[in-house]
Design a protein around this motif. Structure first.
Motif, PDB file in Angstrom:
ATOM      1  N   TRP A  52       0.859  -1.177   0.000  1.00 47.15           N
ATOM      2  CA  TRP A  52       0.000   0.000   0.000  1.00 47.15           C
ATOM      3  C   TRP A  52       0.898   1.230   0.000  1.00 47.15           C
ATOM      4  N   VAL A  53       0.543   2.214  -0.786  1.00 44.16           N
ATOM      5  CA  VAL A  53       1.261   3.481  -0.814  1.00 44.16           C
ATOM      6  C   VAL A  53       0.283   4.555  -0.346  1.00 44.16           C
ATOM      7  N   MET A  54       0.660   5.230   0.738  1.00 41.23           N
ATOM      8  CA  MET A  54      -0.187   6.297   1.261  1.00 41.23           C
ATOM      9  C   MET A  54       0.486   7.630   0.994  1.00 41.23           C
ATOM     10  N   HIS A  55      -0.277   8.547   0.473  1.00 38.49           N
ATOM     11  CA  HIS A  55       0.238   9.901   0.265  1.00 38.49           C
ATOM     12  C   HIS A  55      -0.928  10.868   0.274  1.00 38.49           C
ATOM     13  N   GLY A  56      -0.635  12.098   0.581  1.00 40.12           N
ATOM     14  CA  GLY A  56      -1.678  13.101   0.593  1.00 40.12           C
ATOM     15  C   GLY A  56      -1.216  14.376   1.258  1.00 40.12           C
ATOM     16  N   GLN A  57      -2.117  15.324   1.319  1.00 39.75           N
ATOM     17  CA  GLN A  57      -1.825  16.632   1.873  1.00 39.75           C
ATOM     18  C   GLN A  57      -2.337  16.794   3.299  1.00 39.75           C
ATOM     19  N   GLU A  58      -2.948  15.734   3.850  1.00 43.17           N
ATOM     20  CA  GLU A  58      -3.529  15.816   5.189  1.00 43.17           C
ATOM     21  C   GLU A  58      -2.786  14.881   6.146  1.00 43.17           C
ATOM     22  N   PRO A  59      -1.790  15.385   6.868  1.00 43.05           N
ATOM     23  CA  PRO A  59      -1.007  14.525   7.769  1.00 43.05           C
ATOM     24  C   PRO A  59      -1.844  13.835   8.846  1.00 43.05           C
ATOM     25  N   LEU A  60      -2.901  14.475   9.315  1.00 46.39           N
ATOM     26  CA  LEU A  60      -3.738  13.882  10.348  1.00 46.39           C
ATOM     27  C   LEU A  60      -4.470  12.647   9.824  1.00 46.39           C
ATOM     28  N   LEU A  61      -4.995  12.720   8.606  1.00 41.34           N
ATOM     29  CA  LEU A  61      -5.666  11.564   8.010  1.00 41.34           C
ATOM     30  C   LEU A  61      -4.671  10.439   7.756  1.00 41.34           C
ATOM     31  N   GLU A  62      -3.487  10.786   7.283  1.00 36.12           N
ATOM     32  CA  GLU A  62      -2.440   9.793   7.048  1.00 36.12           C
ATOM     33  C   GLU A  62      -2.074   9.084   8.351  1.00 36.12           C
ATOM     34  N   GLN A  63      -1.900   9.859   9.424  1.00 33.55           N
ATOM     35  CA  GLN A  63      -1.541   9.278  10.717  1.00 33.55           C
ATOM     36  C   GLN A  63      -2.660   8.406  11.260  1.00 33.55           C
ATOM     37  N   ASN A  64      -3.899   8.825  11.100  1.00 27.79           N
ATOM     38  CA  ASN A  64      -5.033   8.044  11.568  1.00 27.79           C
ATOM     39  C   ASN A  64      -5.123   6.704  10.829  1.00 27.79           C
ATOM     40  N   LEU A  65      -4.916   6.717   9.532  1.00 32.81           N
ATOM     41  CA  LEU A  65      -4.948   5.484   8.747  1.00 32.81           C
ATOM     42  C   LEU A  65      -3.790   4.568   9.133  1.00 32.81           C
ATOM     43  N   LEU A  66      -2.634   5.137   9.325  1.00 33.25           N
ATOM     44  CA  LEU A  66      -1.476   4.355   9.742  1.00 33.25           C
ATOM     45  C   LEU A  66      -1.700   3.743  11.130  1.00 33.25           C
ATOM     46  N   ASP A  67      -2.328   4.485  12.030  1.00 32.33           N
ATOM     47  CA  ASP A  67      -2.658   3.951  13.356  1.00 32.33           C
ATOM     48  C   ASP A  67      -3.628   2.774  13.249  1.00 32.33           C
ATOM     49  N   ALA A  68      -4.571   2.857  12.315  1.00 30.72           N
ATOM     50  CA  ALA A  68      -5.514   1.757  12.111  1.00 30.72           C
ATOM     51  C   ALA A  68      -4.785   0.517  11.606  1.00 30.72           C
ATOM     52  N   PHE A  69      -3.843   0.702  10.676  1.00 32.55           N
ATOM     53  CA  PHE A  69      -3.040  -0.424  10.197  1.00 32.55           C
ATOM     54  C   PHE A  69      -2.224  -1.030  11.338  1.00 32.55           C
ATOM     55  N   ARG A  70      -1.585  -0.191  12.137  1.00 31.76           N
ATOM     56  CA  ARG A  70      -0.757  -0.692  13.242  1.00 31.76           C
ATOM     57  C   ARG A  70      -1.593  -1.467  14.253  1.00 31.76           C
ATOM     58  N   SER A  71      -2.769  -0.969  14.566  1.00 30.64           N
ATOM     59  CA  SER A  71      -3.660  -1.661  15.493  1.00 30.64           C
ATOM     60  C   SER A  71      -4.049  -3.034  14.942  1.00 30.64           C
ATOM     61  N   ASN A  72      -4.364  -3.092  13.658  1.00 31.09           N
ATOM     62  CA  ASN A  72      -4.716  -4.355  13.021  1.00 31.09           C
ATOM     63  C   ASN A  72      -3.539  -5.328  13.040  1.00 31.09           C
ATOM     64  N   TRP A  73      -2.345  -4.832  12.766  1.00 33.52           N
ATOM     65  CA  TRP A  73      -1.163  -5.697  12.787  1.00 33.52           C
ATOM     66  C   TRP A  73      -0.931  -6.241  14.194  1.00 33.52           C
ATOM     67  N   GLN A  74      -1.124  -5.401  15.195  1.00 35.54           N
ATOM     68  CA  GLN A  74      -0.921  -5.838  16.573  1.00 35.54           C
ATOM     69  C   GLN A  74      -1.942  -6.903  16.967  1.00 35.54           C
ATOM     70  N   GLN A  75      -3.190  -6.723  16.574  1.00 33.92           N
ATOM     71  CA  GLN A  75      -4.238  -7.695  16.882  1.00 33.92           C
ATOM     72  C   GLN A  75      -3.927  -9.065  16.270  1.00 33.92           C
ATOM     73  N   HIS A  76      -3.350  -9.056  15.077  1.00 36.02           N
ATOM     74  CA  HIS A  76      -3.041 -10.299  14.369  1.00 36.02           C
ATOM     75  C   HIS A  76      -1.606 -10.769  14.588  1.00 36.02           C
ATOM     76  N   GLU A  77      -0.921 -10.125  15.534  1.00 33.13           N
ATOM     77  CA  GLU A  77       0.454 -10.478  15.893  1.00 33.13           C
ATOM     78  C   GLU A  77       1.386 -10.506  14.677  1.00 33.13           C
ATOM     79  N   ILE A  78       1.238  -9.485  13.848  1.00 35.12           N
ATOM     80  CA  ILE A  78       2.092  -9.322  12.674  1.00 35.12           C
ATOM     81  C   ILE A  78       3.267  -8.440  13.064  1.00 35.12           C
ATOM     82  N   GLU A  79       4.464  -8.930  12.795  1.00 35.00           N
ATOM     83  CA  GLU A  79       5.667  -8.156  13.104  1.00 35.00           C
ATOM     84  C   GLU A  79       5.704  -6.901  12.234  1.00 35.00           C
TER      85      GLU A  79
END
Length: 85
Positions: free
Chosen positions: A19-46
């Protein structure tokens, strides 16, 4: 496939591949990245993060894609930077 923020947020739990994330809204980018990190943690993905400061730093990223730790079956690689060459 190009997705907007809301479409990408809905697909976090089923996301696979690169996935490639880019845009002009750092807050939206950070929120989406936090959602990915939470999902990875739930599934025990390194997760590994790499900051790219020059084109030669990509070598470390490609090496990471070819290796897993002894205790992981899946790997999420985050690459951050703004290199244009």
């Amino acid at each position: 496939m190009k997705l907007d923020y809301l479409q990408a947020l809905k697909r976090v739990h089923t996301a696979r591949g690169a996935w490639v994330m880019h845009g002009q809204e750092p807050l939206l980018e950070q929120n989406l990245l936090d959602a990915f990190r939470s999902n990875w943690q739930q599934h025990e993905i390194e997760r590994q993060r790499y900051d790219i400061n020059s084109a030669s730093d990509w070598k470390n990223v490609f090496n990471a894609l070819n290796s897993l730790s002894l205790f992981s079956t899946q790997l999420a690689v985050e690459v951050h930077g703004n290199i244009k060459q």
